[in-house]
Motif scaffolding. Sequence first.
Motif, mmCIF file in Angstrom:
data_model
loop_
_atom_site.group_PDB
_atom_site.id
_atom_site.type_symbol
_atom_site.label_atom_id
_atom_site.label_comp_id
_atom_site.label_asym_id
_atom_site.label_seq_id
_atom_site.Cartn_x
_atom_site.Cartn_y
_atom_site.Cartn_z
ATOM 1 N N HIS A 177 0.963 -1.293 -0.106
ATOM 2 C CA HIS A 177 0.001 -0.041 0.055
ATOM 3 C C HIS A 177 0.888 1.132 0.148
ATOM 4 C CE1 HIS A 177 -3.681 -2.160 0.377
ATOM 5 N NE2 HIS A 177 -3.002 -2.769 1.586
ATOM 6 N N GLN B 162 0.828 3.677 -1.727
ATOM 7 C CA GLN B 162 -0.190 5.071 -2.108
ATOM 8 C C GLN B 162 -0.616 5.425 -0.693
ATOM 9 O OE1 GLN B 162 -1.025 1.831 -2.243
ATOM 10 N NE2 GLN B 162 -3.236 1.782 -1.225
ATOM 11 N N ARG B 163 -0.379 4.810 0.414
ATOM 12 C CA ARG B 163 -0.749 5.517 1.539
ATOM 13 C C ARG B 163 0.079 6.546 2.120
ATOM 14 N NH1 ARG B 163 -2.215 -0.143 4.826
ATOM 15 N NH2 ARG B 163 -4.475 -0.471 3.870
ATOM 16 N N ARG B 164 1.382 6.750 1.292
ATOM 17 C CA ARG B 164 2.150 7.825 1.759
ATOM 18 C C ARG B 164 1.769 8.916 1.021
ATOM 19 N NH1 ARG B 164 8.127 6.631 -0.342
ATOM 20 N NH2 ARG B 164 7.894 4.827 1.088
ATOM 21 N N GLU C 174 -1.555 10.059 1.516
ATOM 22 C CA GLU C 174 -2.636 10.588 2.135
ATOM 23 C C GLU C 174 -2.567 11.180 3.378
ATOM 24 O OE1 GLU C 174 -4.537 6.742 2.596
ATOM 25 O OE2 GLU C 174 -4.756 6.126 0.482
ATOM 26 N N ASP D 125 0.539 13.498 2.814
ATOM 27 C CA ASP D 125 0.328 14.271 1.304
ATOM 28 C C ASP D 125 1.398 15.399 1.056
ATOM 29 O OD1 ASP D 125 -0.517 15.665 -0.691
ATOM 30 O OD2 ASP D 125 -2.544 15.793 -0.092
ATOM 31 N N LEU E 253 1.597 4.157 9.009
ATOM 32 C CA LEU E 253 0.819 4.138 7.498
ATOM 33 C C LEU E 253 0.414 2.911 7.138
ATOM 34 C CD1 LEU E 253 2.781 6.749 5.872
ATOM 35 C CD2 LEU E 253 0.630 7.067 7.239
ATOM 36 N N ARG E 254 0.814 1.592 7.664
ATOM 37 C CA ARG E 254 0.746 0.392 7.008
ATOM 38 C C ARG E 254 0.991 0.294 5.575
ATOM 39 N NH1 ARG E 254 -4.419 0.357 8.969
ATOM 40 N NH2 ARG E 254 -4.893 -1.284 7.425
ATOM 41 N N GLN E 255 1.929 1.042 4.938
ATOM 42 C CA GLN E 255 2.176 1.256 3.698
ATOM 43 C C GLN E 255 2.855 0.226 2.830
ATOM 44 O OE1 GLN E 255 4.709 4.382 2.660
ATOM 45 N NE2 GLN E 255 5.897 4.368 4.662
#
Length: 582
Positions: free
Chosen positions: A261, A263-265, A267, A271, A442-444
């Motif tokens: 994930h 893309q969580r970075r 959010e 951002d 963030l569990r990215q």
Amino acid sequence: MRDAANAIEKVLRTHFPYLAVLGLVTILAGLPLFEFKLMRGHDSLPYFLRSIEFYEGLRFGNLFPRWAADFAYGFGEPTFNFSPPAFYYLTAFFHVMGFGFISAENLAAFIILLLSGVGMYLLAGQVFGPRGGLVSAVAYLFSPYMLTSLYVRHALADFSAFAFIPFAFWGLHRYTLVGGHWWLLVGALSTALLVLSSTSVALFTFPALLLLLATTLYYGWRDQESSVIPALARGIGLLLLALGLSAFYWLPSLAETDFVHLQRRLEGYSDFHNHFLYIHQLVIPQWGYGLSIPGPGDGMNFAIGPIHLLLLATSLWVSWNTATRLGPVGVLVPFFVSLSVLAGFFAIGTSVFIWERLYFLQMLQFPWRFLSLIAMSTGFVSGSLFLIFFKEHRWRATGLMWILVVALVVVGFPHAKPRGFVVIDGSVTPSSIAASGRQDPLRQLEPIWVSQTPTAPAAERLTFIEGEGLLLTSKVTPTYYDFVTESTESTRVRVNTFYFPGWEVSVDGMERPIDIEKFSGVMEFWLEPGTHRIQVQFTDTPVRNVGEWLSLFSLASILATPWLINRLRSRGVPFPKTLNRA
């Protein structure tokens, strides 16, 4: 033999006093590291825990660790498939030498400081001489953003990149100009280590290296047009070899991003829109140990530094006065002045329209990361006065050198310290990490098949969820499980580890299809009645194999270059002249 010894003695006699001073200054910049305590910083604990997990992977025979078995309550994450490994390798080296993980991490950070200073001294010294090289190295070591990266953020990946940026520019510039196997080694290895240190810093430093190559070729073309094509081939070849050397990391990381994930970075807090700088933040110092927040009220310093700004201004004057007689070496001054301005542009909100159109920039999260290039550029040009002054007045040059060195240390030293130290209760072990559930907030790097994050460790690595079975023996390492089970009926077995490409299950030597539990993301499969040996192993995927072979091929190519050139020369193959032998 005697000529070589004389040459080495001459080099040592010339540079040893300056390198000795540089060593002392490096100790001052890294003095808190020798307390051998875990420094309090934004990312202190995550890097400490990752170092332990990385070493566990090495200890069990994984040359390129990719899986952090104890993160996420022991369900594991592919942390090192996406985290540059250079700093962890260096920490593991010191741990093998007998130091605890905290001490090993601090020693690794000091080596990064030392390499940073030496790299800048070598790069700047070829232009400004040893006095200017020393001033540039001290300016680099005490650049506010380097101190912020180490003592405020404790972002050891970005910090480790500082060691290899000067060597990368130095090696590329010299190899483009004069060729030579030594410069190929310096340029390719340092650029590869830059990629293996910080993906974020490498993303914007690589284009800067291409700009340096283009600048070098342009000034070479003005004098020797016929030599531009082979020089271009050398520069591009060096960069390609660097990418090849580091392919074992970046190729799988790039190819397998869709399985986590990342893309969580983009959010919430992370951002990039929230972290642009204002121009006054680059000028007005405001030292602190807080966080970057939206607006100009950030809790940490982003200023370039008063003396650095003053020396940057003088470098503009130096560039103006030498503009008509710049060669491929002297052109480095206006190049790095321009690079600092360009990096500053990408750090402030004026560049948002570019960030919004380039996805790879957005993945950097923090536009102020461009301060790495500003620290590099302003550090280099800090010695530019020695390019035109005092060539015939050594005592005046030495006096100026000491004034600048002392001023840089006096201004920077108060900030070369952390806010405090973290007290670790008891020893931190892989099992304690698993019990604590440590994980990126963030569990990215959580695999995409996980929709319910675990809240506690599993009781056993292997469990029977349907039917009755008995676990007779078990052997568990970070990336390999070996079980012997017995049952009188068909059973459904669960391996309490997150699935990620590379995990394979075999039963009695035959590969078994894996089912992924739709909520927890762990691995399951059916088992027939009887006694069975179950082997679960994290293996390399095809893209990881390609990356590793590409790295080995690139390394072999670099090592074999002198032999290949000698073979070609023995067969009468001519080699073109270089751009400039100066």
